[in-house]
Design an enzyme around this catalytic site. Structure first.
Site, short mmCIF file in Angstrom:
data_model
loop_
_atom_site.label_atom_id
_atom_site.label_comp_id
_atom_site.label_asym_id
_atom_site.label_seq_id
_atom_site.Cartn_x
_atom_site.Cartn_y
_atom_site.Cartn_z
N ASP A 1 4.56 -4.12 7.81
CA ASP A 1 3.54 -4.01 6.79
C ASP A 1 3.64 -5.28 5.94
O ASP A 1 4.61 -6.03 6.03
CB ASP A 1 3.79 -2.74 5.96
CG ASP A 1 2.87 -2.63 4.77
OD1 ASP A 1 1.64 -2.74 4.95
OD2 ASP A 1 3.38 -2.45 3.65
N ASP B 1 1.98 -5.84 2.11
CA ASP B 1 2.13 -5.62 0.67
C ASP B 1 3.25 -4.63 0.38
O ASP B 1 3.25 -3.51 0.89
CB ASP B 1 0.81 -5.07 0.09
CG ASP B 1 -0.33 -6.05 0.22
OD1 ASP B 1 -0.44 -6.94 -0.63
OD2 ASP B 1 -1.10 -5.94 1.20
N ASP C 1 6.91 0.42 3.70
CA ASP C 1 7.44 0.79 2.39
C ASP C 1 6.79 2.04 1.81
O ASP C 1 7.17 2.47 0.72
CB ASP C 1 7.23 -0.35 1.40
CG ASP C 1 5.75 -0.60 1.10
OD1 ASP C 1 5.00 -0.89 2.06
OD2 ASP C 1 5.34 -0.46 -0.06
#
Length: 221
Positions: A12, A14, A172
């Protein structure tokens, strides 16, 4: 000598590779101000990121008053135009990212990105970080007709990067862990990224507190 079994690692963006919250917050608050809304604290924005720009705008509107599709359509170009112009003013890679990516590349691992950030914005950001061309594949939130947590973008990132397995996803948020689970692929989550619940509740196969823990975590899977 490889210390883990994974040959393709998808990340991922961001909240995983980089702390982009400062610039996302600035863009969101620009749109909020232009629409007559109160600004939103940066710490709150960190818990709103993960589903793309429209979802972030929807959450921002909901946090400051009424929300409707008409308001989202009004605010979207305000957000995008500002964010394009300031995409990396204050964003930066998390500590340990560069060293870990370099170690993985030296080990012959293929690295790719699967994000809900618009693909064009993703490439703009990667260029600002000096990462353009570093990843074998980049799949954004508008690359396909669906986005995470649908597993199709993750599968596309793996396939477009060469498809060599086994693969693992690094993220995250619950969006990322749900995506990996739907794809039947192991997931390592970062405890310090952008998430809307305690990291222990993300359901990742491994949870790490610093990027220097990633390779040992991969070796334990």
């Amino acid at each position: 000598m490889a210390t883990h079994r994974f040959r393709t690692i998808v990340f991922d963006l961001d909240g995983t590779l980089a702390d982009t919250a400062p610039d996302l917050t600035a863009a969101l608050n620009h749109a909020m101000t232009e629409m007559g809304r109160d600004p939103i604290p940066a710490e709150d924005v960190r818990h709103m990121v993960g589903h793309g720009a429209r979802a972030l705008l929807r959450k921002g509107l909901a946090a400051t008053g009424a929300v409707s599709e008409e308001l989202i359509e009004q605010g979207f170009p305000l957000f995008i135009e500002y964010y394009e112009a300031h995409i990396a003013d204050h964003s930066h890679p998390f500590e340990g990212v560069e060293e870990t990516l370099a170690a993985l590349e030296a080990d012959g691992v293929t690295i790719a990105i699967c994000t809900n950030k618009l693909e064009g914005l993703t490439h703009r950001f990667l260029a600002a970080m000096g990462w353009e061309g570093r990843f074998a594949a980049v799949v954004g939130g508008d690359t396909l007709e669906v986005r995470k947590p649908d597993p199709a973008p993750l599968f596309a990132a793996i396939e477009r990067s060469g498809g060599e397995g086994p693969a693992v996803f690094i993220g995250d948020s619950i969006t990322d862990t749900d995506t990996a689970r739907a794809a039947g692929i192991p997931c390592v989550a970062l405890s310090f990224g952008f998430h809307d619940r305690p990291p222990e509740e993300l359901g990742a196969d491994r949870l790490i507190d610093h990027w220097n823990e990633l390779i040992p975590a991969l070796a334990s899977l």
